[in-house]
Structure formats: C-alpha cells, structure tokens
Design a protein around this motif. Structure first.
Motif, PDB file in Angstrom:
ATOM      1  N   ARG A   2       0.814  -1.217   0.000  1.00  0.00           N
ATOM      2  CA  ARG A   2       0.000   0.000   0.000  1.00  0.00           C
ATOM      3  C   ARG A   2       0.848   1.268   0.000  1.00  0.00           C
ATOM      4  O   ARG A   2       0.422   2.307  -0.493  1.00  0.00           O
ATOM      5  N   GLU A   3       2.029   1.199   0.557  1.00  0.00           N
ATOM      6  CA  GLU A   3       2.922   2.355   0.576  1.00  0.00           C
ATOM      7  C   GLU A   3       3.556   2.564  -0.800  1.00  0.00           C
ATOM      8  O   GLU A   3       3.698   3.694  -1.265  1.00  0.00           O
ATOM      9  N   VAL A   4       3.916   1.489  -1.454  1.00  0.00           N
ATOM     10  CA  VAL A   4       4.593   1.574  -2.745  1.00  0.00           C
ATOM     11  C   VAL A   4       3.604   1.858  -3.873  1.00  0.00           C
ATOM     12  O   VAL A   4       3.906   2.610  -4.800  1.00  0.00           O
ATOM     13  N   PHE A   5       2.407   1.268  -3.804  1.00  0.00           N
ATOM     14  CA  PHE A   5       1.400   1.403  -4.856  1.00  0.00           C
ATOM     15  C   PHE A   5       0.057   1.866  -4.272  1.00  0.00           C
ATOM     16  O   PHE A   5      -0.933   1.136  -4.317  1.00  0.00           O
ATOM     17  N   PRO A   6      -0.014   3.077  -3.739  1.00  0.00           N
ATOM     18  CA  PRO A   6      -1.255   3.498  -3.073  1.00  0.00           C
ATOM     19  C   PRO A   6      -2.458   3.548  -4.018  1.00  0.00           C
ATOM     20  O   PRO A   6      -3.568   3.192  -3.621  1.00  0.00           O
ATOM     21  N   ASP A   7      -2.258   3.997  -5.254  1.00  0.00           N
ATOM     22  CA  ASP A   7      -3.382   4.083  -6.188  1.00  0.00           C
ATOM     23  C   ASP A   7      -3.912   2.699  -6.546  1.00  0.00           C
ATOM     24  O   ASP A   7      -5.126   2.479  -6.614  1.00  0.00           O
ATOM     25  N   LEU A   8      -3.017   1.766  -6.779  1.00  0.00           N
ATOM     26  CA  LEU A   8      -3.437   0.402  -7.100  1.00  0.00           C
ATOM     27  C   LEU A   8      -4.134  -0.240  -5.903  1.00  0.00           C
ATOM     28  O   LEU A   8      -5.158  -0.912  -6.056  1.00  0.00           O
ATOM     29  N   ALA A   9      -3.616  -0.025  -4.710  1.00  0.00           N
ATOM     30  CA  ALA A   9      -4.250  -0.576  -3.504  1.00  0.00           C
ATOM     31  C   ALA A   9      -5.660  -0.017  -3.337  1.00  0.00           C
ATOM     32  O   ALA A   9      -6.592  -0.762  -3.014  1.00  0.00           O
ATOM     33  N   ALA A  10      -5.826   1.273  -3.586  1.00  0.00           N
ATOM     34  CA  ALA A  10      -7.157   1.878  -3.479  1.00  0.00           C
ATOM     35  C   ALA A  10      -8.100   1.295  -4.522  1.00  0.00           C
ATOM     36  O   ALA A  10      -9.274   1.035  -4.240  1.00  0.00           O
ATOM     37  N   SER A  11      -7.587   1.072  -5.728  1.00  0.00           N
ATOM     38  CA  SER A  11      -8.401   0.477  -6.790  1.00  0.00           C
ATOM     39  C   SER A  11      -8.839  -0.932  -6.416  1.00  0.00           C
ATOM     40  O   SER A  11      -9.995  -1.316  -6.630  1.00  0.00           O
ATOM     41  N   ILE A  12      -7.946  -1.694  -5.852  1.00  0.00           N
ATOM     42  CA  ILE A  12      -8.278  -3.051  -5.407  1.00  0.00           C
ATOM     43  C   ILE A  12      -9.336  -3.003  -4.312  1.00  0.00           C
ATOM     44  O   ILE A  12     -10.294  -3.774  -4.326  1.00  0.00           O
ATOM     45  N   ASP A  13      -9.169  -2.087  -3.360  1.00  0.00           N
ATOM     46  CA  ASP A  13     -10.158  -1.943  -2.281  1.00  0.00           C
ATOM     47  C   ASP A  13     -11.537  -1.609  -2.841  1.00  0.00           C
ATOM     48  O   ASP A  13     -12.548  -2.161  -2.394  1.00  0.00           O
ATOM     49  N   ARG A  14     -11.583  -0.693  -3.818  1.00  0.00           N
ATOM     50  CA  ARG A  14     -12.873  -0.328  -4.419  1.00  0.00           C
ATOM     51  C   ARG A  14     -13.508  -1.526  -5.117  1.00  0.00           C
ATOM     52  O   ARG A  14     -14.719  -1.756  -5.004  1.00  0.00           O
ATOM     53  N   GLU A  15     -12.706  -2.302  -5.820  1.00  0.00           N
ATOM     54  CA  GLU A  15     -13.240  -3.473  -6.525  1.00  0.00           C
ATOM     55  C   GLU A  15     -13.759  -4.520  -5.544  1.00  0.00           C
ATOM     56  O   GLU A  15     -14.827  -5.107  -5.751  1.00  0.00           O
ATOM     57  N   ILE A  16     -13.052  -4.744  -4.470  1.00  0.00           N
ATOM     58  CA  ILE A  16     -13.506  -5.700  -3.456  1.00  0.00           C
ATOM     59  C   ILE A  16     -14.820  -5.223  -2.847  1.00  0.00           C
ATOM     60  O   ILE A  16     -15.766  -6.001  -2.693  1.00  0.00           O
ATOM     61  N   ALA A  17     -14.902  -3.929  -2.530  1.00  0.00           N
ATOM     62  CA  ALA A  17     -16.137  -3.378  -1.951  1.00  0.00           C
ATOM     63  C   ALA A  17     -17.289  -3.500  -2.943  1.00  0.00           C
ATOM     64  O   ALA A  17     -18.411  -3.835  -2.566  1.00  0.00           O
ATOM     65  N   ARG A  18     -17.017  -3.231  -4.217  1.00  0.00           N
ATOM     66  CA  ARG A  18     -18.056  -3.339  -5.245  1.00  0.00           C
ATOM     67  C   ARG A  18     -18.577  -4.769  -5.330  1.00  0.00           C
ATOM     68  O   ARG A  18     -19.795  -5.009  -5.380  1.00  0.00           O
ATOM     69  N   ARG A  19     -17.694  -5.735  -5.315  1.00  0.00           N
ATOM     70  CA  ARG A  19     -18.109  -7.134  -5.389  1.00  0.00           C
ATOM     71  C   ARG A  19     -18.898  -7.550  -4.153  1.00  0.00           C
ATOM     72  O   ARG A  19     -19.859  -8.323  -4.253  1.00  0.00           O
ATOM     73  N   GLU A  20     -18.505  -7.046  -2.996  1.00  0.00           N
ATOM     74  CA  GLU A  20     -19.251  -7.374  -1.770  1.00  0.00           C
ATOM     75  C   GLU A  20     -20.649  -6.776  -1.805  1.00  0.00           C
ATOM     76  O   GLU A  20     -21.601  -7.418  -1.356  1.00  0.00           O
ATOM     77  N   ARG A  21     -20.778  -5.573  -2.343  1.00  0.00           N
ATOM     78  CA  ARG A  21     -22.116  -4.965  -2.457  1.00  0.00           C
ATOM     79  C   ARG A  21     -23.011  -5.760  -3.413  1.00  0.00           C
ATOM     80  O   ARG A  21     -24.204  -5.899  -3.170  1.00  0.00           O
ATOM     81  N   ARG A  22     -22.440  -6.291  -4.466  1.00  0.00           N
ATOM     82  CA  ARG A  22     -23.219  -7.061  -5.445  1.00  0.00           C
ATOM     83  C   ARG A  22     -23.713  -8.377  -4.864  1.00  0.00           C
ATOM     84  O   ARG A  22     -24.735  -8.909  -5.298  1.00  0.00           O
ATOM     85  N   ARG A  23     -23.003  -8.935  -3.897  1.00  0.00           N
ATOM     86  CA  ARG A  23     -23.401 -10.207  -3.296  1.00  0.00           C
ATOM     87  C   ARG A  23     -24.613 -10.073  -2.386  1.00  0.00           C
ATOM     88  O   ARG A  23     -25.282 -11.048  -2.095  1.00  0.00           O
ATOM     89  N   ARG A  24     -24.904  -8.905  -1.938  1.00  0.00           N
ATOM     90  CA  ARG A  24     -25.985  -8.702  -0.967  1.00  0.00           C
ATOM     91  C   ARG A  24     -27.324  -8.707  -1.607  1.00  0.00           C
ATOM     92  O   ARG A  24     -27.676  -8.640  -2.652  1.00  0.00           O
TER      93      ARG A  24
END
Length: 64
Positions: free
Chosen positions: A42-64
């Motif tokens: 997350r320190e080396v690739f903050p933008d990529l880490a944020a993108s991954i977090d958003r994608e995980i959150a999006r997938r979790e919302r779709r499962r509900r």
C-alpha cells in the motif's frame, strides 16, 4: 470445508527446500538488506491498492 492437516517440516526437509531455493537462478533468496528495505504494498502502490479496495467493496455490495 476440511483443511488439510499441516505438520512441521523436519530439519532434513527444510534443508532440501533451502537447497532447491538457493539453486534457482531465476529467483534467488532475498538478502538481509533486501528484506530490510522492503516496504508495504500500500505504501509503494497506493493508487493500485485503493483500486483493489474499491473493486472488493463493489463485489461485496453485489453479493448482498
């Protein structure tokens, strides 16, 4: 789901694994200096880490 049992490696097994790792020219073991200089993903690739977090959150919302 049953997990496979895990056991501690014997000294001989550990030595064989280390020997094989040491002999791999494409992936040599890290030096102490390399390990000491390692930084969190997350320190080396903050933008990529944020993108991954958003994608995980999006997938979790779709499962509900």
């Amino acid at each position: 789901m049953n997990r496979p049992s895990r056991r501690t490696l014997t000294d001989e097994e550990e030595a064989e694994i280390e020997k094989m790792a040491d002999s791999d020219p494409d992936n040599p073991p890290l030096t102490d200096e390399e390990i000491a200089s390692a930084r969190p993903f997350r320190e080396v690739f903050p933008d990529l880490a944020a993108s991954i977090d958003r994608e995980i959150a999006r997938r979790e919302r779709r499962r509900r």
